[in-house]
Write a protein that holds these residues in place. Structure first.
Motif, short mmCIF file in Angstrom:
data_model
loop_
_atom_site.label_atom_id
_atom_site.label_comp_id
_atom_site.label_asym_id
_atom_site.label_seq_id
_atom_site.Cartn_x
_atom_site.Cartn_y
_atom_site.Cartn_z
N LEU A 119 28.97 -17.84 21.40
CA LEU A 119 29.33 -18.65 20.36
C LEU A 119 28.33 -19.19 19.31
N ALA A 120 27.01 -19.40 19.76
CA ALA A 120 26.15 -19.85 18.93
C ALA A 120 26.10 -18.85 17.62
N GLU A 121 26.01 -17.48 17.99
CA GLU A 121 26.03 -16.39 17.08
C GLU A 121 27.02 -16.33 16.12
N ARG A 122 27.90 -16.71 16.56
CA ARG A 122 29.33 -16.58 15.80
C ARG A 122 29.41 -17.87 14.67
N MET A 123 28.85 -18.76 15.22
CA MET A 123 28.83 -19.95 14.31
C MET A 123 27.65 -20.01 13.19
N ARG A 124 26.47 -19.28 13.65
CA ARG A 124 25.60 -18.97 12.66
C ARG A 124 25.96 -17.96 11.68
N ALA A 125 26.89 -16.97 12.08
CA ALA A 125 27.40 -15.96 10.97
C ALA A 125 28.31 -16.67 9.98
N GLN A 126 28.98 -17.61 10.58
CA GLN A 126 30.04 -18.51 9.71
C GLN A 126 29.18 -19.35 8.67
N GLU A 132 26.08 -18.69 7.72
CA GLU A 132 25.43 -17.70 6.92
C GLU A 132 26.46 -17.42 5.62
N ALA A 133 27.55 -17.02 6.25
CA ALA A 133 28.67 -16.53 5.21
C ALA A 133 29.04 -17.54 4.15
N ALA A 134 29.09 -18.84 4.67
CA ALA A 134 29.59 -19.94 3.85
C ALA A 134 28.34 -20.15 2.76
N GLN A 135 27.10 -20.13 3.44
CA GLN A 135 26.11 -20.49 2.37
C GLN A 135 25.92 -19.28 1.29
N ALA A 136 26.19 -18.11 1.79
CA ALA A 136 26.23 -17.12 0.67
C ALA A 136 27.31 -17.24 -0.35
N ASN A 137 28.32 -17.93 -0.08
CA ASN A 137 29.48 -18.10 -0.92
C ASN A 137 29.38 -19.59 -1.71
N GLY A 138 28.16 -19.97 -1.70
CA GLY A 138 28.08 -21.55 -2.29
C GLY A 138 28.35 -22.83 -1.75
N GLY A 139 28.33 -22.44 -0.10
CA GLY A 139 28.72 -23.64 0.81
C GLY A 139 27.53 -24.51 0.93
N VAL A 140 27.84 -25.78 0.98
CA VAL A 140 26.87 -26.66 1.00
C VAL A 140 26.68 -27.46 2.26
N SER A 146 40.78 -27.38 17.60
CA SER A 146 39.75 -26.83 16.88
C SER A 146 40.02 -26.63 15.56
N ALA A 147 39.16 -27.09 14.66
CA ALA A 147 39.20 -26.98 13.29
C ALA A 147 38.06 -26.94 12.62
N GLY A 148 38.09 -26.56 11.36
CA GLY A 148 36.97 -26.47 10.37
C GLY A 148 36.91 -27.08 8.94
N LEU A 149 35.81 -27.40 8.35
CA LEU A 149 35.91 -27.75 7.08
C LEU A 149 34.62 -27.17 6.52
N VAL A 150 34.72 -26.38 5.22
CA VAL A 150 33.52 -25.94 4.54
C VAL A 150 33.70 -26.49 3.22
N VAL A 151 32.60 -27.04 2.76
CA VAL A 151 32.49 -27.58 1.34
C VAL A 151 31.76 -26.46 0.52
N THR A 152 32.36 -26.02 -0.57
CA THR A 152 31.59 -25.18 -1.25
C THR A 152 31.61 -25.49 -2.99
N VAL A 153 30.30 -25.48 -3.46
CA VAL A 153 30.19 -25.65 -5.03
C VAL A 153 30.47 -24.27 -5.71
N LEU A 154 31.44 -24.14 -6.38
CA LEU A 154 31.78 -22.86 -7.51
C LEU A 154 31.39 -22.95 -8.68
N TRP A 155 30.79 -21.78 -9.26
CA TRP A 155 30.11 -21.92 -10.44
C TRP A 155 30.89 -20.98 -11.31
N PRO A 156 31.08 -21.07 -12.73
CA PRO A 156 31.88 -19.84 -13.45
C PRO A 156 31.00 -18.88 -13.50
N ALA A 157 31.51 -17.53 -13.55
CA ALA A 157 30.56 -16.39 -13.71
C ALA A 157 29.78 -16.43 -14.98
N PRO A 158 28.68 -15.84 -15.04
CA PRO A 158 27.66 -15.89 -16.04
C PRO A 158 28.19 -15.17 -17.17
#
Length: 225
Positions: A64-71, A73-81, A96-108
């Motif tokens: 369970l801990a490994e699955r949450m760490r993977a989530q 990592e994936a969120a942070q890689a996509n701009g999740g804060v 059971s529910a979840g929320l991810v907050v992500t900052v999106l930037w325009p492509a260079p």
């Protein structure tokens, strides 16, 4: 000596907010996605507390801990804060529910566009997804709308996703999603609130209530100077 004065345009420029504030219900556990060391410690602590009164094996706890760490990592890689994990019992029903907050930037090299562009892009994908569902004998599940929130205009995208038959994680539960896109004032950034919850019994009757709760959380967003 050159007389350097600010132009009226520069003087009138308003900086973007430095942060945001979001109110969530009691029991929503927050994980800040700043560094793997910090979120690993936080996740391990949450998992131990969640499984304290169960007969979970050390192997289950580690998985369970490994699955949450993977989530995380994936969120942070996509701009999740930050992300929130919900694991509660309402009445006699486990939620059971979840929320991810992500900052999106325009492509260079591109302009950020407006929220209408996001809505149109999502609507095109929605049409394709609904067409595939109807060809398979199902019904369309996506809904894209422009809404007004206290923090400003937003794009609201509600949809249902079923895992692939060959999902590498062995997921079998369909997830109800609610994504809310907001423009960060005076910047090219977008803030994305991504809510999700499983739809399988016994949670299925609560999905509509949870989506209403997700909408309420989105309405609490405030920009901080």
């Amino acid at each position: 000596m050159t007389d350097r004065t600010e132009s009226p345009v520069a003087a009138a420029a308003v900086p973007p907010p430095s942060d945001y504030r979001l109110a969530v219900p009691d029991g929503w556990e927050r994980i800040v996605l700043d560094s793997p060391e910090r979120w690993t410690h936080r996740i391990d602590k949450l998992v131990r507390r969640r499984l304290r009164r169960t007969r979970a094996t050390p192997q289950l706890e580690a998985a369970l801990a490994e699955r949450m760490r993977a989530q995380a990592e994936a969120a942070q890689a996509n701009g999740g804060v930050e992300m929130y994990v919900v694991d509660q019992v309402l009445g006699q029903v486990p939620v059971s529910a979840g929320l991810v907050v992500t900052v999106l930037w325009p492509a260079p090299g591109t302009e950020p566009g407006d929220l209408g562009d996001i809505a149109r892009s999502l609507a095109l994908r929605t049409d394709a997804t609904d067409a595939e569902a109807q060809d398979a004998g199902g019904a369309g599940t996506d809904d894209v709308t422009l809404v007004d929130l206290p923090a400003g205009p937003a794009v609201r995208h509600r949809y249902l996703r079923r895992p692939a038959a060959d999902d590498p994680d062995g997921n079998r539960l369909a997830l109800a999603h609610l994504d809310v896109y907001l423009a960060v004032p005076n910047s090219g950034q977008r803030l994305l609130l991504s809510f999700s919850t499983p739809t399988a019994p016994p949670l299925e009757p609560l999905v509509e209530a949870l989506v209403t709760l997700f909408d309420s959380v989105a309405r609490t967003l405030q920009w901080m100077a």
